[in-house]
Design a protein around this motif. Structure first.
Motif, PDB file in Angstrom:
ATOM      1  N   ALA A 194       0.826  -1.223   0.000  1.00 28.41           N
ATOM      2  CA  ALA A 194       0.000   0.000   0.000  1.00 28.41           C
ATOM      3  C   ALA A 194       0.851   1.261   0.000  1.00 28.41           C
ATOM      4  CB  ALA A 194      -0.936  -0.023   1.211  1.00 28.41           C
ATOM      5  N   ILE A 195       1.928   1.278   0.796  1.00 27.40           N
ATOM      6  CA  ILE A 195       2.773   2.478   0.857  1.00 27.40           C
ATOM      7  C   ILE A 195       3.479   2.670  -0.490  1.00 27.40           C
ATOM      8  CG2 ILE A 195       4.801   3.524   1.953  1.00 27.40           C
ATOM      9  CD1 ILE A 195       4.002   2.137   4.556  1.00 27.40           C
ATOM     10  N   ALA A 196       3.959   1.555  -1.061  1.00 33.51           N
ATOM     11  CA  ALA A 196       4.669   1.649  -2.340  1.00 33.51           C
ATOM     12  C   ALA A 196       3.739   2.158  -3.434  1.00 33.51           C
ATOM     13  CB  ALA A 196       5.229   0.285  -2.724  1.00 33.51           C
ATOM     14  N   GLU A 197       2.512   1.648  -3.465  1.00 38.80           N
ATOM     15  CA  GLU A 197       1.582   2.066  -4.515  1.00 38.80           C
ATOM     16  C   GLU A 197       1.246   3.546  -4.378  1.00 38.80           C
ATOM     17  OE1 GLU A 197      -2.101  -0.132  -4.737  1.00 38.80           O
ATOM     18  OE2 GLU A 197      -2.588   0.710  -6.696  1.00 38.80           O
ATOM     19  N   ALA A 198       1.008   3.980  -3.136  1.00 41.02           N
ATOM     20  CA  ALA A 198       0.696   5.401  -2.921  1.00 41.02           C
ATOM     21  C   ALA A 198       1.884   6.270  -3.334  1.00 41.02           C
ATOM     22  CB  ALA A 198       0.324   5.640  -1.459  1.00 41.02           C
ATOM     23  N   THR A 199       3.109   5.804  -3.054  1.00 41.42           N
ATOM     24  CA  THR A 199       4.303   6.570  -3.435  1.00 41.42           C
ATOM     25  C   THR A 199       4.452   6.595  -4.954  1.00 41.42           C
ATOM     26  OG1 THR A 199       5.318   5.760  -1.391  1.00 41.42           O
ATOM     27  CG2 THR A 199       6.769   6.869  -2.952  1.00 41.42           C
ATOM     28  N   ALA A 200       4.207   5.438  -5.576  1.00 43.74           N
ATOM     29  CA  ALA A 200       4.324   5.351  -7.032  1.00 43.74           C
ATOM     30  C   ALA A 200       3.375   6.328  -7.714  1.00 43.74           C
ATOM     31  CB  ALA A 200       4.028   3.919  -7.484  1.00 43.74           C
ATOM     32  N   ARG A 201       2.179   6.520  -7.135  1.00 43.14           N
ATOM     33  CA  ARG A 201       1.216   7.463  -7.732  1.00 43.14           C
ATOM     34  C   ARG A 201       1.782   8.878  -7.745  1.00 43.14           C
ATOM     35  NH1 ARG A 201      -4.812   5.500  -5.698  1.00 43.14           N
ATOM     36  NH2 ARG A 201      -4.777   3.539  -6.850  1.00 43.14           N
ATOM     37  N   LEU A 202       2.507   9.248  -6.678  1.00 44.83           N
ATOM     38  CA  LEU A 202       3.086  10.601  -6.635  1.00 44.83           C
ATOM     39  C   LEU A 202       4.132  10.761  -7.730  1.00 44.83           C
ATOM     40  CD1 LEU A 202       3.474  11.102  -2.774  1.00 44.83           C
ATOM     41  CD2 LEU A 202       1.636  11.888  -4.269  1.00 44.83           C
ATOM     42  N   TYR A 203       4.949   9.724  -7.944  1.00 45.94           N
ATOM     43  CA  TYR A 203       5.963   9.813  -9.003  1.00 45.94           C
ATOM     44  C   TYR A 203       5.309   9.762 -10.389  1.00 45.94           C
ATOM     45  CZ  TYR A 203       9.674   9.784  -5.596  1.00 45.94           C
ATOM     46  OH  TYR A 203      10.503  10.149  -4.565  1.00 45.94           O
ATOM     47  N   HIS A 214       8.274  10.929  -0.633  1.00 46.88           N
ATOM     48  CA  HIS A 214       8.506  11.758  -1.815  1.00 46.88           C
ATOM     49  C   HIS A 214       9.330  12.998  -1.450  1.00 46.88           C
ATOM     50  CE1 HIS A 214       7.102  14.461  -5.172  1.00 46.88           C
ATOM     51  NE2 HIS A 214       7.257  13.349  -5.859  1.00 46.88           N
ATOM     52  N   LYS A 215       8.946  13.609  -0.323  1.00 44.44           N
ATOM     53  CA  LYS A 215       9.623  14.823   0.127  1.00 44.44           C
ATOM     54  C   LYS A 215      11.044  14.515   0.630  1.00 44.44           C
ATOM     55  CE  LYS A 215       8.573  18.199   3.672  1.00 44.44           C
ATOM     56  NZ  LYS A 215       7.495  18.588   4.595  1.00 44.44           N
ATOM     57  N   ALA A 216      11.177  13.422   1.394  1.00 44.04           N
ATOM     58  CA  ALA A 216      12.479  13.076   1.969  1.00 44.04           C
ATOM     59  C   ALA A 216      13.487  12.747   0.871  1.00 44.04           C
ATOM     60  CB  ALA A 216      12.323  11.882   2.920  1.00 44.04           C
ATOM     61  N   GLN A 217      13.009  12.127  -0.208  1.00 47.86           N
ATOM     62  CA  GLN A 217      13.910  11.788  -1.315  1.00 47.86           C
ATOM     63  C   GLN A 217      14.387  13.068  -1.996  1.00 47.86           C
ATOM     64  OE1 GLN A 217      13.317  11.888  -4.935  1.00 47.86           O
ATOM     65  NE2 GLN A 217      15.377  11.058  -5.239  1.00 47.86           N
ATOM     66  N   ARG A 218      13.421  13.984  -2.190  1.00 49.35           N
ATOM     67  CA  ARG A 218      13.742  15.237  -2.869  1.00 49.35           C
ATOM     68  C   ARG A 218      14.755  16.044  -2.054  1.00 49.35           C
ATOM     69  NH1 ARG A 218       8.613  16.915  -3.253  1.00 49.35           N
ATOM     70  NH2 ARG A 218       8.869  18.543  -1.696  1.00 49.35           N
ATOM     71  N   ARG A 219      14.582  16.007  -0.731  1.00 49.76           N
ATOM     72  CA  ARG A 219      15.465  16.804   0.129  1.00 49.76           C
ATOM     73  C   ARG A 219      16.703  16.039   0.565  1.00 49.76           C
ATOM     74  NH1 ARG A 219      11.299  20.209   3.968  1.00 49.76           N
ATOM     75  NH2 ARG A 219      10.243  21.255   2.253  1.00 49.76           N
ATOM     76  N   ARG A 220      16.884  14.856   0.040  1.00 56.73           N
ATOM     77  CA  ARG A 220      18.047  14.018   0.350  1.00 56.73           C
ATOM     78  C   ARG A 220      18.266  13.864   1.852  1.00 56.73           C
ATOM     79  NH1 ARG A 220      21.060  12.982  -4.358  1.00 56.73           N
ATOM     80  NH2 ARG A 220      23.007  12.536  -3.298  1.00 56.73           N
ATOM     81  N   ARG A 221      17.169  13.531   2.539  1.00 54.50           N
ATOM     82  CA  ARG A 221      17.269  13.288   3.989  1.00 54.50           C
ATOM     83  C   ARG A 221      17.959  11.963   4.242  1.00 54.50           C
ATOM     84  NH1 ARG A 221      13.030  15.469   7.052  1.00 54.50           N
ATOM     85  NH2 ARG A 221      13.934  14.290   8.768  1.00 54.50           N
ATOM     86  N   ASP A 222      18.545  11.793   5.426  1.00 47.00           N
ATOM     87  CA  ASP A 222      19.197  10.523   5.779  1.00 47.00           C
ATOM     88  C   ASP A 222      18.186   9.542   6.384  1.00 47.00           C
ATOM     89  OD1 ASP A 222      21.741  11.342   4.952  1.00 47.00           O
ATOM     90  OD2 ASP A 222      22.006  12.469   6.815  1.00 47.00           O
ATOM     91  N   VAL A 223      17.540  10.003   7.454  1.00 49.34           N
ATOM     92  CA  VAL A 223      16.585   9.146   8.164  1.00 49.34           C
ATOM     93  C   VAL A 223      15.314   9.954   8.380  1.00 49.34           C
ATOM     94  CG1 VAL A 223      16.157   7.807  10.282  1.00 49.34           C
ATOM     95  CG2 VAL A 223      18.495   8.019   9.387  1.00 49.34           C
ATOM     96  N   VAL A 224      14.151   9.364   8.037  1.00 52.36           N
ATOM     97  CA  VAL A 224      12.891  10.049   8.348  1.00 52.36           C
ATOM     98  C   VAL A 224      11.968   9.131   9.133  1.00 52.36           C
ATOM     99  CG1 VAL A 224      12.723  11.786   6.537  1.00 52.36           C
ATOM    100  CG2 VAL A 224      12.015   9.440   6.041  1.00 52.36           C
ATOM    101  N   HIS A 225      11.336   9.718  10.156  1.00 53.14           N
ATOM    102  CA  HIS A 225      10.254   9.047  10.869  1.00 53.14           C
ATOM    103  C   HIS A 225       8.960   9.564  10.245  1.00 53.14           C
ATOM    104  CE1 HIS A 225      13.530   8.516  13.696  1.00 53.14           C
ATOM    105  NE2 HIS A 225      12.825   7.563  14.290  1.00 53.14           N
ATOM    106  N   LEU A 226       8.051   8.660   9.907  1.00 58.60           N
ATOM    107  CA  LEU A 226       6.814   9.081   9.251  1.00 58.60           C
ATOM    108  C   LEU A 226       5.595   8.478   9.950  1.00 58.60           C
ATOM    109  CD1 LEU A 226       7.905   8.661   5.516  1.00 58.60           C
ATOM    110  CD2 LEU A 226       7.734  10.783   6.826  1.00 58.60           C
ATOM    111  N   PRO A 227       4.622   9.306  10.340  1.00 59.53           N
ATOM    112  CA  PRO A 227       4.689  10.769  10.394  1.00 59.53           C
ATOM    113  C   PRO A 227       5.749  11.235  11.396  1.00 59.53           C
ATOM    114  CG  PRO A 227       2.420   9.986  10.625  1.00 59.53           C
ATOM    115  CD  PRO A 227       3.320   8.794  10.739  1.00 59.53           C
ATOM    116  N   GLY A 228       6.129  12.505  11.327  1.00 54.39           N
ATOM    117  CA  GLY A 228       7.246  13.051  12.081  1.00 54.39           C
ATOM    118  C   GLY A 228       7.127  12.934  13.597  1.00 54.39           C
TER     119      GLY A 228
END
Lengths: 442, 245
Positions: B12-21, B209-223
């Motif tokens: 589910a997470i992958a599909e939702a992410t794929a839709r954004l791309y 999507h945002k963390a990839q764009r901002r080249r973050r190292d580690v993200v907790h989601l939600p923050g």
């Protein structure tokens, strides 16, 4: 694989029962098999049906919102194939930029395509476009015996017709092929025409139907007896050219919690109806507006159904045949006036004369009136029983998708073909509504 | 135009992410185990704006095919800008406790296969000097808990592995993203009663999507999971062992 949850429909009437919940995420999966003998199955989309047609106490609700994928779309012809849990809102977001619009939309875009088929919903363009089912080219029906049937007017035609407006009882609608309508943008050219009584409405509406694809009227239920039947006819056509108007965005306002009592009462109704009337009559008669406030005014307030308080509300929508429309609707408005319970919104629309696509379709030639009443117990149901009697005497019918209380005998009079649907019903599928209206004695 | 590789593309997470791309107009290569589901996801993404969508059927536990399939996906798009590794299961903890074999199999699915594919992708991208590798681990990997320590240990091992890989690739131009979701309402967690801490896959997807764009190292989601996990990580083991979390 599930938990039991109390589910309420959009009318939020108190319920005692609870259902087992199973999420459907993949259209190729088999239906849960442990259904028989456990209260049966029922698909549940976005829960916007007002009454109990989307509930299945002591049984299983199959939630379809996980099925929101586009299967195929031809941008040249506007033929869309999608899974049944896709919301009309999501369809619009994807298809409008490509110049395609749903052929029929109801008063909310927060419904699933499967729900639109199962209730054979109608919109402001019924006089030209008929109901939603008339635009379905085919659908896939998954039955509890494991069969997957491509149903269309030429294949499994009987089941196809029974599934349109079939209240989800013929099985699980997994996917739908739908013909969209070409538009040049998302704007609507709107025109407002005030009328001071029902006779004026019918004259003005007849003229508007020749000029407009979409027509609907708001009736002032709080008007004094001398002005009963006054209202405003709201008409629109898809505007030429690209969208120039902005939507207000997704639901800016929300009703954050359920107030302890209904906020809909005599004074608030009079105030609302008066403000609405003034707002609509004071502004310009002709405007170009975004399609969202034109088609989906209620979607701008999220959870608006909470304003009716913990006891919820009844929605009542009937259709009256042409020859008795004016008299019966006048009598209904009169009865509402006598009861002292106004309706927050009263919506009037004339249906066209097309043959209905579904076996149990609500739409038929005549005039339909939709009303909301806060649930005040017996006072409200007694009024609705009186409205039922007027509808019955006039040879009309009540809309199943909105009903929570009509009697079995009334239903069977409104829909004499119900036995045919019963014969085509998937034996593992049932709903609170179906048990209520078919199992009660005559 | 971005080139996105997604492993476990029917989650589910992958599909939702794929839709954004897809909405960004990306080219996508999708890898998943079930061909029907994979095709359903791919067809949908094609209609949501993706420039192209290629599909590859692979069970993550077919280790010997990892290299071939990843190379094919890379060739299909003529490169990879972002590889997202999202496959996984939620092991039955009770079953794993009673069976070493089940534990090993779950570890293969949720840890060893992920490490194998991450290694192959890192070596593929390193000489090119550009690209992101994102891997979905979990906040469950931060602390061993009785209720799901097999899952937690697998995810924790991947988190640690990614830390090392990031350290190794620092300066190479390759970005390594560790994604630690909290509770997410997906088919994998359908059996759990949901509360206020639960997030929708769409919200996790926006975070990725945002963390990839901002080249973050580690993200907790939600923050909000970051402060929660800081507290949970700081509880001494002699107290933690008595808790039921």
């Amino acid at each position: 694989m599930s938990d039991r949850t109390v589910h309420r429909s959009w009318g939020r009437l108190p319920t005692k029962g609870s259902s087992r919940i199973v999420n459907l995420n993949w259209r190729h999966d088999e239906l849960p098999s442990d259904s028989l003998g456990q209260g049966g199955l029922l698909c549940h989309g976005n829960g916007r049906s007002y009454g109990d047609s989307c509930l299945n106490d002591e049984g299983t609700l199959l939630l379809t919102r996980g099925l929101d994928r586009i299967i195929d779309f031809d941008p040249a012809t506007g033929l869309l194939e999608c899974e049944s849990g896709l919301l009309l809102q999501e369809l619009l977001e994807l298809m409008l930029p490509q110049g395609w619009f749903p052929p029929v939309v109801p008063g909310t875009q927060l419904i699933t395509i499967g729900g639109a088929v199962a209730n054979d919903i109608h919109g402001k363009n019924h006089h030209l476009a008929s109901s939603f089912g008339s635009h379905i080219r085919s659908l896939e029906l998954v039955r509890s015996d494991g069969s997957r049937l491509q149903c269309s007017p030429s294949e499994h035609a009987e089941l196809f017709r029974a599934t349109i407006g079939g209240l989800g009882l013929t099985g699980f609608i997994s996917s739908v092929r739908l013909q969209l309508k070409s538009v040049s943008g998302g704007d609507i050219d709107q025109e407002m025409i005030p009328f001071s009584n029902l006779a004026e409405f019918f004259t003005a509406n007849e003229d508007s139907e020749k000029r407009f694809e979409h027509t609907v009227a708001w009736v002032d239920c709080a008007a004094p007896a001398s002005s009963l039947g006054r209202g405003i006819l709201i008409c629109g056509n898809h505007a030429e050219g690209e969208s120039t108007r902005k939507a207000r965005g997704r639901s800016l306002i929300s009703v954050p919690f359920t107030p302890p009592i209904s906020l809909v009462n005599g004074p608030s109704l009079r105030l609302f109806n008066e403000l609405y009337r003034q707002k609509q009559t004071m502004g310009s008669r002709r405007t170009r507006i975004h399609h969202q406030p034109f088609f989906f005014p209620l979607d701008s307030v999220r959870n608006w159904n909470r304003i009716y308080g913990p006891r919820g509300f009844y929605q009542y929508q009937m259709v009256i045949p042409p020859e008795s429309s004016e008299a019966a609707i006048g009598e209904i408005l009169h009865q509402i006036k006598l009861s002292g319970t106004g309706s927050f919104l009263a919506v009037l629309k004339r249906f066209g004369n097309q043959e209905a696509p579904g076996l149990l379709s609500f739409c038929r030639p005549g005039t339909t009136l939709a009303l909301d009443f806060p649930n005040r117990g017996e006072r409200t149901t007694a009024l609705l029983d009186r409205l039922d009697q007027i509808t019955l005497d006039a040879g009309g019918a009540v809309y199943c998708a909105k009903d929570a209380r009509m009697s079995g005998p009334s239903f069977r009079t409104y829909y004499p073909q119900w036995q045919e649907l019963e014969n085509l019903r998937d034996p593992a599928f049932s709903s609170n509504f179906w048990r209520r209206v078919t199992e009660s004695p005559s | 135009m971005k080139k996105i590789l997604i492993i476990g593309a029917t989650s589910a997470i992958a599909e939702a992410t794929a839709r954004l791309y897809a909405e960004d107009g990306a080219r996508l290569s999708l890898i998943a185990r079930n061909p029907d589901r994979l095709e359903a996801v791919a067809a949908d993404l094609r209609q949501r704006g993706a420039e192209s969508v290629e599909t590859f059927v692979l069970d993550a536990n077919e280790f010997e095919r990892h290299e071939t399939v990843l190379n094919a996906a890379d060739e299909a798009m003529n490169g990879i800008d972002f590889a997202l590794i999202a496959h996984g299961t939620l092991p039955d903890q009770a079953e794993c406790q009673s069976s070493a074999e089940s534990t090993r199999r779950e570890f293969d699915t949720n840890c060893t296969s992920t490490i194998s594919m991450t290694t192959i992708l890192a070596n593929l991208l390193e000489p090119r000097g550009a690209g992101s590798i994102g891997v979905i681990t979990s906040v469950a990997g931060d602390r061993g808990r009785a209720s799901n320590y097999v899952y937690g240990a697998a995810k924790g091992a991947v988190t640690l592995f990614l830390g090392g890989l990031r350290n190794r690739l620092h300066g190479s131009g390759i970005h390594v993203l560790t994604i630690k979701p909290g509770f997410v309402d997906t088919p994998m967690t359908a059996d759990f009663p949901k509360g206020p801490l639960w997030a929708k896959p769409e919200s996790i997807a926006r975070g990725i999507h945002k963390a990839q764009r901002r080249r973050r190292d580690v993200v907790h989601l939600p923050g909000f999971w970051l402060p929660i996990m800081l507290i949970i990580r700081s509880i001494p083991e002699r107290i933690f062992k008595r808790l039921s979390l």
